[in-house]
Write an enzyme that holds these catalytic residues in place. Sequence first.
Site, PDB file in Angstrom:
ATOM      1  CB  CYS A   1     -39.666   5.211  68.348  1.00 21.30           C
ATOM      2  SG  CYS A   1     -39.908   4.851  70.081  1.00 21.30           S
TER       3      CYS A   1
ATOM      4  CE  LYS B   1     -36.586  -6.467  60.549  1.00 22.91           C
ATOM      5  NZ  LYS B   1     -36.455  -7.933  60.516  1.00 22.91           N
TER       6      LYS B   1
END
Length: 600
Positions: free
Chosen positions: A2, A595
């Site tokens: 996010c 990530k």
Amino acid sequence: MCGIVGYIGQLDAKEILLKGLEKLEYRGYDSAGIAVANEQGIHVFKEKGRIADLREVVDANVEAKAGIGHTRWATHGEPSYLNAHPHQSALGRFTLVHNGVIENYVQLKQEYLQDVELKSDTDTEVVVQVIEQFVNGGLETEEAFRKTLTLLKGSYAIALFDNDNRETIFVAKNKSPLLVGLGDTFNVVASDAMAMLQVTNEYVELMDKEMVIVTDDQVVIKNLDGDVITRASYIAELDASDIEKGTYPHYMLKETDEQPVVMRKIIQTYQDENGKLSVPGDIAAAVAEADRIYIIGCGTSYHAGLVGKQYIEMWANVPVEVHVASEFSYNMPLLSKKPLFIFLSQSGETADSRAVLVQVKALGHKALTITNVPGSTLSREADYTLLLHAGPEIAVASTKAYTAQIAVLAVLASVAADKNGINIGFDLVKELGIAANAMEALCDQKDEMEMIAREYLTVSRNAFFIGRGLDYFVCVEGALKLKEISYIQAEGFAGGELKHGTIALIEQGTPVFALATQEHVNLSIRGNVKEVAARGANTCIISLKGLDDADDRFVLPEVNPALAPLVSVVPLQLIAYYAALHRGCDVDKPRNLAKSVTVE
């Protein structure tokens, strides 16, 4: 995982938000949205899918000087338009974006929102609805925001708009990264510095359980008791050009090619004035004096830790355990009397690792963070920090951070060995330089790697990687690279374990990649290759020069065998890249992955 962007100032908020969200795409997401404020009110645009899809639905005619934006990675509720952020309160006064997980959202809903009909399945919507309930009960927005924050359990980074005060963004943070960027006639909010470099490189870090009132000319930080906090700003070490692909088609390919440069920078950074490898004295002492070291990591960082364990034990003679962070929190082993904890995290924000750090610090133990991001949460909260100096890593699949972690662990082990009076038997500076040259040579052989990917992985649904010793640790990383970006089911195994079950999966044409870089197990791994070949496997041996046979598919440049993981992983990274490319996969943003994993 996010991302949040907010802007308030004199420029076009829509474009700043959209460009900022594009810089956060590497964090992983499944939907995105923005809310912009002008004299007519607050305008919300959101869409399932990519930022490019969001751009299609944003009204180009809406002009606004303030806004908040969000990329969502689903935790509560499926990826959908209704679950995408921003979320609005029932009466439409408040608009909110949120990263993190609100653990007690069900209880909040039951206690405060019995008469409110929720539109989404998210924990986030509960927060904005509770704020509106408190305002409806007579509280001012700031007080309602603060009161709501005191009720929340879990992690959050929040940005809030009030339709009755559209010149202000209310911001808060707890266990989820958030920065406030500073300008002369504007201010910005972002999950990390990359999203704000388009307008500023000066920022203030927020600490846990802090809130901020942001206008175009003022940033006021407060704790949840309402006390004002003064904090110095930082200048980001990044430059906007650092986060561009340049002429590369994908960040992953660019970052793979950057590994030799990163190796040389690590050598340069950790050399003293006499050319000897060095780390701060207190760190060297902490490693050398520990009776046991516990390396904590997730995914690729965990795999780097497996290699680092060998260096520290072989060279510094200190016993090491390597643990997956998410398991350590719930199954803490019996600890030694004088442990040192080493946390490996590219981002320095990994939630599972941070949970362990909080636990061990509470027990009074020392902690060292090895990270790529100065000022990150793990860096701030540990006793010591060593930086990777790898530059921004944007692709979800880690490449240069992995080899940088191994190199820094090698430096640390070497320095600790020296402090313990142990000679490791070779010049690590020289050998790291040779490894960097070998990595560079491998990066120039992309055509060969693409050919191997086509030959072995074009139609395959499964693949196996086998090795022994250090090679085994590289194999599990190679398998992870392949599975996460090409979606081929891939597993790395110790060669000797094949006969204990895994060999049952071998059938005609099954791709098996074998690493052979360690002389003492060279004959053994070749025996394992013959075992799977006899059962129909399509075998690919990648060997180190000097240990190679005529039938080996690819021969690596000669390097010190202890540093072979730095070199042998490069072909595996490139093979995974080309396999994903030929299968039409999104190399930089693989499905379902983030990530920076900032929730547990």
